[in-house]
Design a protein around this motif. Sequence first.
Motif, PDB file in Angstrom:
ATOM      1  N   ASP A   1       5.285  -2.833  -2.824  1.00 31.64           N
ATOM      2  CA  ASP A   1       5.026  -2.380  -1.457  1.00 31.64           C
ATOM      3  C   ASP A   1       3.844  -1.414  -1.393  1.00 31.64           C
ATOM      4  OD1 ASP A   1       7.089  -3.941  -0.552  1.00 31.64           O
ATOM      5  OD2 ASP A   1       8.565  -2.315  -0.570  1.00 31.64           O
ATOM      6  N   LEU A   2       3.461  -0.895  -2.545  1.00 32.27           N
ATOM      7  CA  LEU A   2       2.318   0.034  -2.550  1.00 32.27           C
ATOM      8  C   LEU A   2       1.018  -0.647  -2.119  1.00 32.27           C
ATOM      9  CD1 LEU A   2       2.988   2.244  -5.681  1.00 32.27           C
ATOM     10  CD2 LEU A   2       3.034   2.935  -3.283  1.00 32.27           C
ATOM     11  N   GLN A   3       1.031  -1.983  -2.124  1.00 29.86           N
ATOM     12  CA  GLN A   3      -0.152  -2.691  -1.606  1.00 29.86           C
ATOM     13  C   GLN A   3      -0.407  -2.361  -0.130  1.00 29.86           C
ATOM     14  OE1 GLN A   3       0.423  -7.058  -0.774  1.00 29.86           O
ATOM     15  NE2 GLN A   3       2.527  -6.634  -1.415  1.00 29.86           N
ATOM     16  N   TYR A   4       0.638  -1.881   0.559  1.00 27.72           N
ATOM     17  CA  TYR A   4       0.497  -1.550   1.991  1.00 27.72           C
ATOM     18  C   TYR A   4       0.157  -0.083   2.220  1.00 27.72           C
ATOM     19  CZ  TYR A   4       3.071  -5.954   2.450  1.00 27.72           C
ATOM     20  OH  TYR A   4       3.484  -7.264   2.361  1.00 27.72           O
ATOM     21  N   TRP A   5       0.068   0.692   1.142  1.00 29.72           N
ATOM     22  CA  TRP A   5      -0.092   2.144   1.261  1.00 29.72           C
ATOM     23  C   TRP A   5      -1.533   2.551   0.986  1.00 29.72           C
ATOM     24  CZ3 TRP A   5       2.504   6.158   3.097  1.00 29.72           C
ATOM     25  CH2 TRP A   5       2.127   7.429   2.688  1.00 29.72           C
ATOM     26  N   PHE A   6      -2.133   3.285   1.890  1.00 36.68           N
ATOM     27  CA  PHE A   6      -3.514   3.722   1.712  1.00 36.68           C
ATOM     28  C   PHE A   6      -3.648   5.214   1.972  1.00 36.68           C
ATOM     29  CE2 PHE A   6      -3.558  -0.690   2.941  1.00 36.68           C
ATOM     30  CZ  PHE A   6      -4.445  -1.271   2.052  1.00 36.68           C
ATOM     31  N   VAL A   7      -4.389   5.867   1.114  1.00 34.30           N
ATOM     32  CA  VAL A   7      -4.754   7.259   1.372  1.00 34.30           C
ATOM     33  C   VAL A   7      -6.104   7.222   2.081  1.00 34.30           C
ATOM     34  CG1 VAL A   7      -5.301   9.500   0.355  1.00 34.30           C
ATOM     35  CG2 VAL A   7      -3.522   8.058  -0.666  1.00 34.30           C
ATOM     36  N   VAL A   8      -6.085   7.580   3.356  1.00 29.68           N
ATOM     37  CA  VAL A   8      -7.329   7.546   4.133  1.00 29.68           C
ATOM     38  C   VAL A   8      -8.146   8.808   3.849  1.00 29.68           C
ATOM     39  CG1 VAL A   8      -8.319   7.466   6.465  1.00 29.68           C
ATOM     40  CG2 VAL A   8      -6.245   6.165   5.932  1.00 29.68           C
ATOM     41  N   ARG A   9      -7.437   9.934   3.744  1.00 27.43           N
ATOM     42  CA  ARG A   9      -8.160  11.204   3.519  1.00 27.43           C
ATOM     43  C   ARG A   9      -7.195  12.250   2.988  1.00 27.43           C
ATOM     44  NH1 ARG A   9     -10.305  12.342   8.657  1.00 27.43           N
ATOM     45  NH2 ARG A   9      -8.647  13.779   9.160  1.00 27.43           N
ATOM     46  N   ILE A  10      -7.544  12.884   1.898  1.00 26.23           N
ATOM     47  CA  ILE A  10      -6.779  14.048   1.443  1.00 26.23           C
ATOM     48  C   ILE A  10      -7.736  15.219   1.291  1.00 26.23           C
ATOM     49  CG2 ILE A  10      -4.790  12.930   0.351  1.00 26.23           C
ATOM     50  CD1 ILE A  10      -6.287  13.034  -2.286  1.00 26.23           C
ATOM     51  N   PRO A  11      -7.225  16.427   1.538  1.00 26.18           N
ATOM     52  CA  PRO A  11      -8.135  17.579   1.509  1.00 26.18           C
ATOM     53  C   PRO A  11      -8.676  17.861   0.100  1.00 26.18           C
ATOM     54  CG  PRO A  11      -5.878  18.266   2.056  1.00 26.18           C
ATOM     55  CD  PRO A  11      -5.855  16.795   1.861  1.00 26.18           C
TER      56      PRO A  11
ATOM     57  N   SER B   1      -4.821  15.693   5.947  1.00 29.18           N
ATOM     58  CA  SER B   1      -4.417  14.517   5.167  1.00 29.18           C
ATOM     59  C   SER B   1      -4.076  13.355   6.083  1.00 29.18           C
ATOM     60  CB  SER B   1      -3.170  14.837   4.332  1.00 29.18           C
ATOM     61  OG  SER B   1      -3.358  16.028   3.635  1.00 29.18           O
ATOM     62  N   VAL B   2      -4.578  12.190   5.758  1.00 28.47           N
ATOM     63  CA  VAL B   2      -4.295  11.000   6.559  1.00 28.47           C
ATOM     64  C   VAL B   2      -3.903   9.849   5.628  1.00 28.47           C
ATOM     65  CG1 VAL B   2      -5.206   9.342   8.240  1.00 28.47           C
ATOM     66  CG2 VAL B   2      -5.992  11.725   8.299  1.00 28.47           C
ATOM     67  N   TYR B   3      -2.762   9.229   5.947  1.00 32.31           N
ATOM     68  CA  TYR B   3      -2.276   8.095   5.169  1.00 32.31           C
ATOM     69  C   TYR B   3      -2.066   6.921   6.103  1.00 32.31           C
ATOM     70  CZ  TYR B   3      -1.243  11.989   2.087  1.00 32.31           C
ATOM     71  OH  TYR B   3      -1.356  13.123   1.333  1.00 32.31           O
ATOM     72  N   LYS B   4      -2.106   5.730   5.518  1.00 32.89           N
ATOM     73  CA  LYS B   4      -1.975   4.536   6.343  1.00 32.89           C
ATOM     74  C   LYS B   4      -1.014   3.554   5.690  1.00 32.89           C
ATOM     75  CE  LYS B   4      -5.460   1.575   6.793  1.00 32.89           C
ATOM     76  NZ  LYS B   4      -6.763   1.003   7.221  1.00 32.89           N
TER      77      LYS B   4
ATOM     78  N   SER C   1      -0.084  -0.455   6.049  1.00 37.14           N
ATOM     79  CA  SER C   1      -0.666  -1.638   6.694  1.00 37.14           C
ATOM     80  C   SER C   1       0.347  -2.773   6.820  1.00 37.14           C
ATOM     81  CB  SER C   1      -1.897  -2.112   5.926  1.00 37.14           C
ATOM     82  OG  SER C   1      -1.495  -2.563   4.648  1.00 37.14           O
TER      83      SER C   1
ATOM     84  N   LEU D   1       8.202   2.695   2.420  1.00 37.21           N
ATOM     85  CA  LEU D   1       7.057   3.593   2.291  1.00 37.21           C
ATOM     86  C   LEU D   1       7.223   4.857   3.133  1.00 37.21           C
ATOM     87  CD1 LEU D   1       4.297   0.833   2.269  1.00 37.21           C
ATOM     88  CD2 LEU D   1       5.029   2.231   0.325  1.00 37.21           C
TER      89      LEU D   1
END
Lengths: 13, 145
Positions: A3-13, B93-96, B98, B108
């Motif tokens: 399921d991690l294929q659906y998980w994205f880190v868009v931005r971390i500080p 912090s931003v997570y997505k 899909s 998730l």
Amino acid sequence: ASDLQYWFVVRIP
Amino acid sequence: EVTLVMVPRDEASLQKGLDLANRYPTLLLSYKIGARGEVSLHGWAGSEWVNVTPEKYKTGEFFRNGPNSALLIEEPGMPIPESLVPPVDWVESVYKISTTDTRPLLHLIGQYYDFDYKDWKWFANRYGMDMASINPEGLNIAWYH
């Protein structure tokens, strides 16, 4: 497939 | 810890967003992309949805307590427009995720929130799933190991 294929880190500080 | 949760405006996704908002400090938003790519945003005000203009969203003018992080949920093949990724000046912090498919989505989300046993159980019951299917790692289930 993992399921991690659906998980994205868009931005971390 | 306030999380901005953004979900597509379909019934199943709204329900999951509302379930989260009832259990965690949440800034819940729903979005809909029009045929010509125009974006409509609604914010959950506790008892009703209110319109949030793109301008207000960009400046973060629509909430009192700012979020610490954001969790954006999108349908496969329908990426969230860049304009909906919250600006760095009001959330770091931003997570997505899909997918809007219930099983992987709950898996998730539960990892993100670090669901405790009763949350895993509650969401499994709510959506008619085996707890092991939404929590295959057995997180926060003492007897699992």
